[in-house]
Design a protein around this motif. Structure first.
Motif, short mmCIF file in Angstrom:
data_model
loop_
_atom_site.label_atom_id
_atom_site.label_comp_id
_atom_site.label_asym_id
_atom_site.label_seq_id
_atom_site.Cartn_x
_atom_site.Cartn_y
_atom_site.Cartn_z
N GLU A 111 1.11 -1.27 0.19
CA GLU A 111 0.04 0.11 0.10
C GLU A 111 0.82 1.72 -0.17
N ARG B 35 -3.50 5.76 0.56
CA ARG B 35 -4.65 5.14 2.02
C ARG B 35 -5.13 6.28 2.00
N ASP C 198 -8.76 6.71 2.29
CA ASP C 198 -10.01 6.19 2.70
C ASP C 198 -10.22 4.69 1.69
N LYS C 199 -11.56 4.21 2.17
CA LYS C 199 -11.80 3.05 1.27
C LYS C 199 -11.73 3.19 -0.01
N TRP C 200 -11.99 4.14 -0.61
CA TRP C 200 -12.47 4.34 -1.85
C TRP C 200 -11.40 5.51 -2.78
N ASN C 201 -10.23 5.60 -1.87
CA ASN C 201 -8.84 6.59 -3.05
C ASN C 201 -7.88 6.36 -2.39
N MET C 202 -7.08 5.20 -3.10
CA MET C 202 -5.84 4.54 -2.25
C MET C 202 -5.00 4.48 -3.90
N HIS D 281 -2.18 1.39 -4.59
CA HIS D 281 -1.30 0.26 -3.69
C HIS D 281 -0.91 -0.98 -5.27
N ASP E 97 -12.61 7.03 -5.72
CA ASP E 97 -14.17 7.87 -5.93
C ASP E 97 -14.59 8.71 -6.95
N GLU F 157 -10.64 2.95 -10.86
CA GLU F 157 -10.05 2.16 -10.36
C GLU F 157 -9.14 2.35 -12.39
#
Length: 76
Positions: A5, A8, A10-14, A16, A31, A35
């Motif tokens: 990773e 990151r 949050d769970k929508w913007n990362m 890896h 978001d 992807e």
């Protein structure tokens, strides 16, 4: 397969990186855009992309955050 990773929010913007044998697969998840997947066959090619993608002119965020992301890519 090894998954690293890089960023990151949050769970929508990362972001890896997956190391799949000889390939380095970068997944940008947003978001806003969904992807994006980028496949590199060498670390120098990956770092060329990182320098362009996270250039000071294009990056929307603090300089400290930008440098942190670049450092994490260097550790891959």
């Amino acid at each position: 397969m090894k998954k690293i990773e890089v960023f990151r929010k949050d769970k929508w913007n990362m972001i890896h990186v997956e190391i799949q044998g000889k390939q380095l697969v970068v997944r940008e998840i947003s978001d806003q855009w969904g992807e994006d997947t980028h496949i590199f066959l060498s670390r120098p090619a990956l770092m060329d992309w990182v320098q362009e993608r996270f250039s000071a002119q294009r990056f929307e965020g603090s300089e400290e955050e930008r440098l942190s992301i670049i450092e994490k890519f260097k550790e891959v």
